[in-house]
Design a protein around this motif. Structure first.
Motif, short mmCIF file in Angstrom:
data_model
loop_
_atom_site.label_atom_id
_atom_site.label_comp_id
_atom_site.label_asym_id
_atom_site.label_seq_id
_atom_site.Cartn_x
_atom_site.Cartn_y
_atom_site.Cartn_z
N PRO A 260 9.27 -1.39 13.63
CA PRO A 260 7.86 -1.74 13.43
C PRO A 260 6.95 -0.52 13.52
CG PRO A 260 8.90 -3.38 14.81
CD PRO A 260 9.90 -2.26 14.63
N ARG A 261 7.26 0.40 14.40
CA ARG A 261 6.42 1.60 14.54
C ARG A 261 6.45 2.44 13.27
NH1 ARG A 261 6.84 6.43 19.06
NH2 ARG A 261 5.08 7.61 18.25
N VAL A 262 7.62 2.64 12.70
CA VAL A 262 7.73 3.42 11.46
C VAL A 262 6.93 2.73 10.35
CG1 VAL A 262 9.32 4.12 9.62
CG2 VAL A 262 9.91 4.54 12.00
N ILE A 263 7.06 1.42 10.24
CA ILE A 263 6.33 0.68 9.21
C ILE A 263 4.82 0.82 9.41
CG2 ILE A 263 5.83 -1.63 8.34
CD1 ILE A 263 8.81 -2.26 8.84
N PHE B 254 1.17 8.30 6.73
CA PHE B 254 2.02 9.38 6.26
C PHE B 254 1.90 9.57 4.75
CE2 PHE B 254 6.12 10.75 4.52
CZ PHE B 254 6.28 11.96 5.18
N THR B 255 1.94 8.46 4.02
CA THR B 255 1.90 8.58 2.57
C THR B 255 0.50 8.90 2.06
OG1 THR B 255 1.65 6.19 2.32
CG2 THR B 255 3.88 7.05 2.22
N ALA B 256 -0.52 8.35 2.70
CA ALA B 256 -1.90 8.59 2.25
C ALA B 256 -2.28 10.06 2.37
CB ALA B 256 -2.87 7.72 3.03
N CYS B 257 -1.87 10.71 3.45
CA CYS B 257 -2.26 12.12 3.65
C CYS B 257 -1.58 13.05 2.65
CB CYS B 257 -2.01 12.55 5.08
SG CYS B 257 -0.28 12.80 5.50
N ARG B 258 -0.49 12.64 2.03
CA ARG B 258 0.21 13.46 1.05
C ARG B 258 -0.53 13.51 -0.29
NH1 ARG B 258 2.22 13.79 5.27
NH2 ARG B 258 4.24 14.51 5.87
N GLN B 259 -1.43 12.58 -0.51
CA GLN B 259 -2.14 12.52 -1.78
C GLN B 259 -3.35 13.42 -1.83
OE1 GLN B 259 -2.68 8.69 -3.67
NE2 GLN B 259 -1.62 7.79 -1.93
N GLN B 260 -3.76 13.95 -0.73
CA GLN B 260 -4.99 14.75 -0.69
C GLN B 260 -4.75 16.18 -1.08
OE1 GLN B 260 -6.42 14.04 3.24
NE2 GLN B 260 -6.74 11.87 2.84
N LEU C 234 0.82 -1.21 0.00
CA LEU C 234 0.00 0.00 0.00
C LEU C 234 0.86 1.26 0.00
CD1 LEU C 234 -2.80 -1.06 2.49
CD2 LEU C 234 -2.88 -1.03 -0.01
N VAL C 235 1.96 1.23 0.73
CA VAL C 235 2.87 2.38 0.73
C VAL C 235 3.46 2.57 -0.66
CG1 VAL C 235 5.02 3.31 1.68
CG2 VAL C 235 3.37 2.21 3.19
N ASP C 236 3.85 1.48 -1.31
CA ASP C 236 4.36 1.56 -2.67
C ASP C 236 3.32 2.19 -3.59
OD1 ASP C 236 6.19 0.92 -4.90
OD2 ASP C 236 4.68 -0.57 -5.42
N ASP C 237 2.07 1.76 -3.47
CA ASP C 237 0.99 2.36 -4.27
C ASP C 237 0.86 3.85 -4.00
OD1 ASP C 237 0.37 -0.02 -5.50
OD2 ASP C 237 -1.41 -0.40 -4.28
N ASP C 238 0.82 4.21 -2.72
CA ASP C 238 0.66 5.62 -2.35
C ASP C 238 1.81 6.47 -2.88
OD1 ASP C 238 -1.67 5.02 -1.02
OD2 ASP C 238 -0.80 5.17 0.99
N LEU C 239 3.03 6.00 -2.70
CA LEU C 239 4.18 6.77 -3.18
C LEU C 239 4.21 6.84 -4.69
CD1 LEU C 239 6.95 5.55 -0.70
CD2 LEU C 239 5.78 7.77 -0.73
N GLY C 240 3.78 5.77 -5.35
CA GLY C 240 3.69 5.81 -6.80
C GLY C 240 2.69 6.83 -7.30
#
Length: 67
Positions: free
Chosen positions: A52-55, A61-67, A3-9
């Protein structure tokens, strides 16, 4: 991490118009699956150095950057 890969892409392509991360140009399904598996393996290897916390926090973190 998928999901992070998708968001960053999406962020890279949408905000920055950077298409370098696309898995395009594969002539058949097997090639595409092999490329996708290689990408996923890269994520697994790369994230071994993260806590683990960062992951757990990365998707938010990445999802909110897309808005």
């Amino acid at each position: 991490m998928h999901l992070v890969d998708d968001d960053l892409g999406w962020l890279s392509r949408g905000r920055d118009q950077d298409l370098s991360g696309l898995l395009a140009g594969h002539s058949d399904y097997r090639e595409f699956v092999a490329a996708l598996n290689a990408r996923n393996d890269g994520w697994v290897t790369t994230t071994r150095v993260l806590s683990p916390r960062v992951i757990r926090e990365l998707p938010g973190f990445t999802a909110c950057r897309q808005q």
